[in-house]
Design a protein around this motif. Structure first.
Motif, PDB file in Angstrom:
ATOM      1  N   GLU A  84      -1.058 -10.594  -6.569  1.00  0.00           N
ATOM      2  CA  GLU A  84      -2.351 -10.062  -6.356  1.00  0.00           C
ATOM      3  C   GLU A  84      -3.484 -10.073  -7.071  1.00  0.00           C
ATOM      4  O   GLU A  84      -4.455  -9.467  -6.578  1.00  0.00           O
ATOM      5  CB  GLU A  84      -2.047  -8.987  -5.075  1.00  0.00           C
ATOM      6  N   ARG A  85      -3.518 -10.911  -7.917  1.00  0.00           N
ATOM      7  CA  ARG A  85      -4.778 -10.960  -8.730  1.00  0.00           C
ATOM      8  C   ARG A  85      -6.087 -11.357  -8.284  1.00  0.00           C
ATOM      9  O   ARG A  85      -5.763 -12.271  -7.227  1.00  0.00           O
ATOM     10  CB  ARG A  85      -4.489 -11.707 -10.188  1.00  0.00           C
ATOM     11  N   PRO A  86      -7.161 -11.061  -8.597  1.00  0.00           N
ATOM     12  CA  PRO A  86      -8.324 -11.562  -8.177  1.00  0.00           C
ATOM     13  C   PRO A  86      -8.378 -12.855  -8.273  1.00  0.00           C
ATOM     14  O   PRO A  86      -8.287 -13.416  -9.406  1.00  0.00           O
ATOM     15  CB  PRO A  86      -9.445 -10.674  -8.779  1.00  0.00           C
ATOM     16  N   LEU A  87      -9.131 -13.641  -7.450  1.00  0.00           N
ATOM     17  CA  LEU A  87      -9.358 -15.210  -7.449  1.00  0.00           C
ATOM     18  C   LEU A  87     -10.808 -15.251  -7.868  1.00  0.00           C
ATOM     19  O   LEU A  87     -11.806 -14.808  -7.090  1.00  0.00           O
ATOM     20  CB  LEU A  87      -9.289 -15.668  -5.977  1.00  0.00           C
ATOM     21  N   GLY A  98      -3.265 -22.799   1.360  1.00  0.00           N
ATOM     22  CA  GLY A  98      -2.229 -22.602   2.404  1.00  0.00           C
ATOM     23  C   GLY A  98      -1.659 -21.168   2.214  1.00  0.00           C
ATOM     24  O   GLY A  98      -1.059 -20.723   3.321  1.00  0.00           O
ATOM     25  N   ARG A  99      -2.474 -20.266   1.596  1.00  0.00           N
ATOM     26  CA  ARG A  99      -1.767 -18.882   1.429  1.00  0.00           C
ATOM     27  C   ARG A  99      -3.054 -18.192   2.055  1.00  0.00           C
ATOM     28  O   ARG A  99      -4.145 -18.574   2.276  1.00  0.00           O
ATOM     29  CB  ARG A  99      -1.675 -18.342   0.160  1.00  0.00           C
ATOM     30  N   LEU A 100      -2.605 -16.898   2.739  1.00  0.00           N
ATOM     31  CA  LEU A 100      -3.426 -16.213   3.412  1.00  0.00           C
ATOM     32  C   LEU A 100      -4.265 -15.137   2.416  1.00  0.00           C
ATOM     33  O   LEU A 100      -3.842 -14.772   1.184  1.00  0.00           O
ATOM     34  CB  LEU A 100      -2.502 -14.883   4.087  1.00  0.00           C
ATOM     35  N   LEU A 101      -5.626 -15.013   2.533  1.00  0.00           N
ATOM     36  CA  LEU A 101      -6.415 -14.345   1.499  1.00  0.00           C
ATOM     37  C   LEU A 101      -7.008 -13.061   2.286  1.00  0.00           C
ATOM     38  O   LEU A 101      -7.382 -13.408   3.329  1.00  0.00           O
ATOM     39  CB  LEU A 101      -7.524 -15.333   1.269  1.00  0.00           C
ATOM     40  N   TRP A 102      -7.232 -12.221   1.305  1.00  0.00           N
ATOM     41  CA  TRP A 102      -8.296 -11.318   1.698  1.00  0.00           C
ATOM     42  C   TRP A 102      -9.722 -11.687   0.951  1.00  0.00           C
ATOM     43  O   TRP A 102      -9.670 -11.955  -0.073  1.00  0.00           O
ATOM     44  CB  TRP A 102      -7.761 -10.023   1.169  1.00  0.00           C
ATOM     45  N   ALA A 109     -18.602  -8.764   6.950  1.00  0.00           N
ATOM     46  CA  ALA A 109     -17.541  -7.927   6.812  1.00  0.00           C
ATOM     47  C   ALA A 109     -16.128  -8.497   6.251  1.00  0.00           C
ATOM     48  O   ALA A 109     -16.228 -10.005   6.156  1.00  0.00           O
ATOM     49  CB  ALA A 109     -16.905  -7.561   8.388  1.00  0.00           C
ATOM     50  N   ASP A 110     -15.297  -7.871   5.521  1.00  0.00           N
ATOM     51  CA  ASP A 110     -14.154  -8.359   5.170  1.00  0.00           C
ATOM     52  C   ASP A 110     -13.254  -9.101   6.095  1.00  0.00           C
ATOM     53  O   ASP A 110     -13.593  -8.726   7.093  1.00  0.00           O
ATOM     54  CB  ASP A 110     -13.199  -7.378   4.535  1.00  0.00           C
ATOM     55  N   LEU A 111     -12.659 -10.143   5.533  1.00  0.00           N
ATOM     56  CA  LEU A 111     -11.679 -10.778   6.451  1.00  0.00           C
ATOM     57  C   LEU A 111     -10.380 -11.172   5.962  1.00  0.00           C
ATOM     58  O   LEU A 111     -10.414 -11.119   4.795  1.00  0.00           O
ATOM     59  CB  LEU A 111     -12.467 -11.931   7.184  1.00  0.00           C
ATOM     60  N   VAL A 112      -9.313 -11.457   6.619  1.00  0.00           N
ATOM     61  CA  VAL A 112      -8.262 -11.818   6.174  1.00  0.00           C
ATOM     62  C   VAL A 112      -8.073 -13.256   6.933  1.00  0.00           C
ATOM     63  O   VAL A 112      -8.138 -13.582   8.087  1.00  0.00           O
ATOM     64  CB  VAL A 112      -7.021 -11.126   6.235  1.00  0.00           C
ATOM     65  N   ALA A 146     -17.775 -12.363  -2.881  1.00  0.00           N
ATOM     66  CA  ALA A 146     -17.876 -11.115  -3.699  1.00  0.00           C
ATOM     67  C   ALA A 146     -16.503 -10.864  -4.478  1.00  0.00           C
ATOM     68  O   ALA A 146     -16.466 -10.823  -5.413  1.00  0.00           O
ATOM     69  CB  ALA A 146     -18.567 -10.043  -3.120  1.00  0.00           C
ATOM     70  N   LYS A 147     -15.537 -10.918  -3.556  1.00  0.00           N
ATOM     71  CA  LYS A 147     -14.131 -10.765  -4.181  1.00  0.00           C
ATOM     72  C   LYS A 147     -13.347 -11.469  -3.202  1.00  0.00           C
ATOM     73  O   LYS A 147     -13.399 -11.780  -1.992  1.00  0.00           O
ATOM     74  CB  LYS A 147     -13.890  -9.156  -3.999  1.00  0.00           C
ATOM     75  N   ALA A 148     -12.132 -11.682  -3.622  1.00  0.00           N
ATOM     76  CA  ALA A 148     -11.105 -12.471  -3.045  1.00  0.00           C
ATOM     77  C   ALA A 148      -9.608 -12.304  -3.931  1.00  0.00           C
ATOM     78  O   ALA A 148      -9.652 -12.115  -4.917  1.00  0.00           O
ATOM     79  CB  ALA A 148     -11.366 -13.786  -2.691  1.00  0.00           C
ATOM     80  N   ARG A 149      -8.658 -12.289  -3.022  1.00  0.00           N
ATOM     81  CA  ARG A 149      -7.505 -12.214  -3.645  1.00  0.00           C
ATOM     82  C   ARG A 149      -6.224 -12.672  -2.619  1.00  0.00           C
ATOM     83  O   ARG A 149      -6.424 -12.565  -1.469  1.00  0.00           O
ATOM     84  CB  ARG A 149      -7.060 -10.709  -4.145  1.00  0.00           C
TER      85      ARG A 149
END
Length: 171
Positions: A84-87, A98-102, A109-112, A146-149
């Motif tokens: 779960e490190r920051p991207l 292929g992976r799920l991201l936050w 708004a934030d999204l998955v 701004a942020k992603a993981r």
């Protein structure tokens, strides 16, 4: 004047490059009297335990010939990034297709969402539909993020692999 971390990076970077690894992070933490030098490396295929051990031996040998870490004892850890490190770099996103991201955009708004593609300018994601709605494709420039993981998925079904009997029948 270069800092201790800068000097460590200068020492470790060529060794990581020789192993075709990206040097992601170098940090020193202290827990009581114990110091830990953590070196985080990655590749597009991931980093195996044997590769970490080999790089660790080489870093240890290189450090033995310097005064960078000083006199107090320390523990060297060579590891791959956590799940779960920051991207923060385009290569981090590329390795997560292929992976799920936050994802937290600078605006909105934030999204998955599922990461479907990455290019030099940004990412394409598929936002799952809610309550029977169809999934929506969205595009984010790297400058808009701004942020992603990566979000861990414990219940995602793996692609079905044929059993030995099925593959023999097809041959």
């Amino acid at each position: 004047m270069s800092t201790q971390i800068d000097r460590l990076r200068e020492l470790v970077q060529p060794l990581a490059t020789q192993h075709e690894m990206d040097l992601e992070e170098v940090k020193i933490t202290t827990a009581g009297r114990r110091r830990v030098l953590q070196v985080v490396v990655d590749t597009d295929e991931g980093v195996g335990l044997d590769a970490c051990a080999e790089l660790s031996r080489e870093i240890s040998e290189a450090l033995d010939g310097t005064e960078i870490m000083g006199a107090p004892a320390y523990v060297l850890e060579v590891t791959s990034p956590g799940a779960e490190r920051p991207l923060t770099e385009p290569r981090h996103f590329r390795r997560s297709v292929g992976r799920l991201l936050w994802l937290r955009p600078h605006q909105g708004a934030d999204l998955v969402a599922r990461l479907t593609a990455v290019d030099e300018d940004g990412v394409d994601v598929e936002v799952p539909g809610e309550k029977g709605r169809k999934a929506t494709a969205r595009r984010f420039a790297f400058t808009d993020i701004a942020k992603a993981r990566v979000e861990l998925e414990f219940n995602r079904r793996a692609e079905r692999q044929p059993s030995g009997d099925e593959s023999l029948k097809e041959a």
